[in-house]
Design an enzyme around this catalytic site. Structure first.
Site, short mmCIF file in Angstrom:
data_model
loop_
_atom_site.label_atom_id
_atom_site.label_comp_id
_atom_site.label_asym_id
_atom_site.label_seq_id
_atom_site.Cartn_x
_atom_site.Cartn_y
_atom_site.Cartn_z
N GLU A 1 -19.68 28.49 44.46
CA GLU A 1 -19.43 27.65 46.32
C GLU A 1 -17.41 28.27 45.22
O GLU A 1 -16.44 27.60 45.79
CB GLU A 1 -18.82 26.76 46.16
CG GLU A 1 -20.72 26.13 46.15
CD GLU A 1 -20.57 24.58 46.87
OE1 GLU A 1 -19.25 23.76 46.61
OE2 GLU A 1 -21.66 23.97 46.46
N GLU B 1 -24.54 17.90 42.89
CA GLU B 1 -23.75 16.90 43.27
C GLU B 1 -24.46 15.54 42.49
O GLU B 1 -23.94 14.35 43.46
CB GLU B 1 -23.02 16.83 43.98
CG GLU B 1 -21.96 18.32 44.15
CD GLU B 1 -21.07 17.97 45.48
OE1 GLU B 1 -20.79 16.92 46.55
OE2 GLU B 1 -20.91 19.27 45.50
O1 G3I Z 1 -21.27 18.67 62.35
C1 G3I Z 1 -20.70 18.10 62.84
C2 G3I Z 1 -20.16 18.02 63.96
O2 G3I Z 1 -21.40 17.92 65.62
C3 G3I Z 1 -19.08 17.20 64.85
O3 G3I Z 1 -18.33 17.57 66.16
C4 G3I Z 1 -17.88 17.76 63.84
C5 G3I Z 1 -16.21 16.77 64.10
O4 G3I Z 1 -16.08 15.58 62.79
O5 G3I Z 1 -17.61 18.21 62.80
C6 G3I Z 1 -19.00 17.70 61.66
O6 G3I Z 1 -19.07 18.20 60.89
C7 G3I Z 1 -18.36 18.27 59.40
C8 G3I Z 1 -19.25 19.42 58.46
O7 G3I Z 1 -18.97 19.81 58.17
C9 G3I Z 1 -19.87 20.74 59.69
O8 G3I Z 1 -19.21 21.76 60.30
C10 G3I Z 1 -18.22 17.61 58.88
O9 G3I Z 1 -17.63 16.61 60.10
C11 G3I Z 1 -17.60 17.80 57.11
O10 G3I Z 1 -17.21 16.59 56.73
C12 G3I Z 1 -18.60 18.67 57.18
O11 G3I Z 1 -17.89 19.18 55.81
C13 G3I Z 1 -18.62 19.88 54.70
C14 G3I Z 1 -18.75 19.46 53.72
O12 G3I Z 1 -18.84 20.05 52.77
C15 G3I Z 1 -19.59 18.03 53.55
O13 G3I Z 1 -18.91 17.39 52.48
C16 G3I Z 1 -17.91 21.69 54.38
O14 G3I Z 1 -18.09 22.32 55.87
C17 G3I Z 1 -18.43 21.87 54.03
O15 G3I Z 1 -18.05 23.20 53.14
C18 G3I Z 1 -19.21 21.53 52.80
O16 G3I Z 1 -19.15 22.03 51.05
C19 G3I Z 1 -19.39 21.72 50.31
C20 G3I Z 1 -21.29 22.07 49.62
O17 G3I Z 1 -21.46 21.71 50.33
C21 G3I Z 1 -20.82 20.84 48.14
N1 G3I Z 1 -19.91 21.00 47.52
C22 G3I Z 1 -18.39 20.41 47.85
C23 G3I Z 1 -18.68 22.06 48.95
C24 G3I Z 1 -17.20 21.10 49.51
O18 G3I Z 1 -16.70 19.90 50.13
#
Ligand code: G3I
Length: 588
Positions: free
Chosen positions: A461, A333
């Site tokens: 994805e 990205e």
């Molecule tokens: O790890 C922490 C955890 O310790 C905490 O308790 C919890 C509560 O907020 O958050 C956890 O982190 C989260 C993480 O996922 C793991 O679960 C983040 O807040 C959350 O923002 C994160 O979201 C991910 C996102 O990328 C971040 O940008 C999604 O799971 C994931 O599906 C998404 O994937 C991205 C690709 O990597 C790139 N392309 C877009 C795609 C969708 O956004």
């Protein structure tokens, strides 16, 4: 015959009987005021002001329910003895726990206090994960909740069920176990997605991202889990949704945390699945020691220092998985969403996104803010290639799948890298589609013009928002994936709608109970069709011209796999379709 079976499965999906249920607690046989024990699983004392007690339904119906009030009692749940003679093993033969929830208060600001957890004895079998737990229904109304859990081995005689709450009040009722109809039988390989992809013998892979919540609840060594079986029986490629990102792998400088990622790679290898690595260089999910703001270099690192951080990160990870991770999303990205223009005289133009990498490392590539440069892109690819020369390396982005300025900018960026001999093997099209967004002609055009650059295109994805066209859209994109020669992999971004990062959109192939949705059958149908199309290729007469006894053999993806092989030896190649002397040959 197969078609009739398929129709029968489809029909049974729509007419399927209600899932089998085992009632556990409806509280009707308890006196109002009966107390249920509250248990703090961390061993901390439970506040004396907290309680769980049988009460009248707050909506005024003639009905008894459990009223739970917690005061500063984080991680505390009511305890429910299992019914006489009903064992924990029997409990585990069901896949889900369902109950009704009533919440009288407004949700706390961060929603953190409404996270459901279920324990069987002292073993956690489910914990609601971000971003799903804000889905708490309307305040002041009963609503249904249902969670698929992870079976465990235990002789426990009780379970815990409640909300991971700090200071919170809620009511529960009608707690029951639910056994769900899946709509297909994954133990019969001919009913799985993987079977048809592999039958085609063209080296293509159908993949899936394993959700971040796996880390907390899935034992990767337990192959009997419903979730694991859904994954390894249907898919032959796996990607970690979050667990190989910068913050997960190098949370502190030069302190690498491979534990969970290693376990996932072991899981994949045990099941003959390929692994995609995601992702080495991104502006998001960075630990604070790299930057505190995703769009700037908040620690004011020098260019040299940032290059050294990037090199050390990429080198350590890619070397660690050398030979085990087949391909990497190297740069993720890096383009701005709004591209101003994309072609200027002899130069390619694209606006790069502001990030710690583009701002801190700089360089000439790109036409964004004058302080934003693309040297990190070239560098990241070179570092990755040096660490594992056999790994395939990809750019990955969203909003570039169809037509438009960003799609063009993506093409020109890839072209720039190819023209400058940067070791790039392909590009990823993320394909997070809204309903109706898939433009199949645009997608095919985009895939084909990367082919002209000699690049592979991977659907990295995939998820498509639910609508009455969802299944058709999945069918269309699967057809494109199978038809386009330079599109070797198609990866779903998550397993079930429950774990998807777009939870409200219900964008995946399996529902919250891991039951197959019409979208699953559409994908499987398209894969089966691809296999049938290959089977129906008419045999080509082989007496048309004099034949050399030695031939070059190509696989279906057009890659040469043997030179000067004796013609009759072709029959001893692994099952699949091969191109020999320009003709398709099938080896059974
Ligand atoms: O790890 C922490 C955890 O310790 C905490 O308790 C919890 C509560 O907020 O958050 C956890 O982190 C989260 C993480 O996922 C793991 O679960 C983040 O807040 C959350 O923002 C994160 O979201 C991910 C996102 O990328 C971040 O940008 C999604 O799971 C994931 O599906 C998404 O994937 C991205 C690709 O990597 C790139 N392309 C877009 C795609 C969708 O956004």
């Amino acid at each position: 015959m197969k078609k009739i079976c398929f129709l029968a499965v489809l029909l049974s999906l729509f007419t399927s009987l209600p899932a089998e249920e085992y009632p556990l607690y409806d509280f009707e046989n308890y006196e109002i005021g009966t107390e249920f024990l509250l248990k703090d699983v961390s061993g901390n004392p439970v506040s004396a002001k907290s309680y769980a007690v049988v009460a009248a339904d707050p909506t005024g119906k003639d009905n008894k329910v459990l009223h739970v009030l917690l005061v500063n009692s984080w991680n505390t749940y009511p305890e429910y003895p299992l019914p006489d003679g009903f064992t924990a093993a029997e409990f585990c033969t069901y896949q889900s726990v369902a109950f009704s929830l009533y919440r009288p208060q407004v949700l706390p600001k961060n929603n953190d206090n409404m996270q459901t957890a279920i324990y069987l004895g002292d073993k956690k079998i489910y914990q609601e994960e971000h971003p799903n737990y804000p889905d708490q229904g309307e305040r002041g109304k009963w609503h249904e909740k249902r969670y698929a859990f992870t079976p465990v081995e235990t002789e426990a005689s009780y379970f815990l069920l409640g909300l991971h709450a700090d200071t919170m009040e809620y009511y529960l009722d009608n707690i029951r176990l639910v056994r769900v109809e899946k709509g297909y039988d994954y133990t019969d390989e001919t009913q799985t997605l993987r079977y048809y992809v592999e039958q085609c013998g063209n080296g293509k892979h159908i993949g899936v991202a394993t959700p971040s919540s796996w880390k907390n609840v899935i034992d990767l060594n337990n192959d009997l889990l419903d979730m694991s079986q859904t994954v390894f029986r249907n898919f032959n490629m796996v990607v970690a949704e979050d667990d190989m990102k910068f913050d997960a792998i190098e949370p502190n400088r030069n302190d690498f945390n491979f534990g969970y990622a290693d376990a996932l790679v072991d899981f994949a290898e045990r099941h003959g699945m390929k692994v995609r690595g995601h992702t080495l260089c991104w502006h998001k999910q960075l630990p604070e020691w790299v930057t505190k703001n995703e769009d700037r270099n908040s620690h004011n690192y020098s260019r040299e220092e940032l290059l050294s951080i990037l090199r050390n990160h990429i080198d350590t990870i890619v070397s660690h998985y050398k030979g085990r991770i087949a391909e990497w999303d190297v740069v993720n990205e890096c383009l701005e969403d709004n591209q101003r223009s994309y072609y200027y005289g002899e130069s390619y133009m694209y606006d790069l996104r502001a990030s710690v990498w583009s701002k801190g490392i700089g360089g000439k590539l790109g036409w964004g803010d004058e302080n934003v440069g693309g040297d990190f892109i070239d560098s990241a690819f070179v570092y990755a290639h040096r660490a594992d020369p056999d790994a395939k390396l990809f750019l990955n982005d969203y909003g570039v799948e169809n037509r438009g300025r960003k799609a063009d900018a993506y093409y020109y960026l890839a072209k720039h890298l190819v023209d400058n001999n940067i070791p790039i093997h392909g590009v990823g099209l993320q394909c997070h589609f809204k309903a109706g967004e898939l433009d199949s002609a645009g997608l095919v055009r985009q895939i084909q013009r990367f082919q002209e650059l000699g690049l592979e295109v991977i659907i990295t994805e995939l998820d498509i928002a639910s609508s009455d066209k969802q299944a058709d859209e999945f069918r269309t994109i699967t057809n494109i994936f199978m038809e386009q020669k330079n599109c070797p992999n198609m990866v779903l971004w998550g397993v079930s709608d429950r774990d998807s990062w777009r939870s409200g959109a219900l964008p995946l192939l399996f529902d919250a109970d891991l039951a197959a949705k019409p979208a699953f059958f559409a994908v499987r149908d398209a894969l089966e069709k691809a296999w049938n199309d290959i089977l129906s290729v008419a045999p080509v007469p082989n007496d048309a011209r004099p034949q050399s006894p030695y031939v070059d053999v190509y696989n279906f993806a057009g890659q040469k796999i043997a030179s000067g092989m004796r013609r009759e030896s072709v029959n001893f190649l692994p099952t699949g379709i091969y191109i020999v002397d320009g003709e398709k040959i099938m080896v059974r």
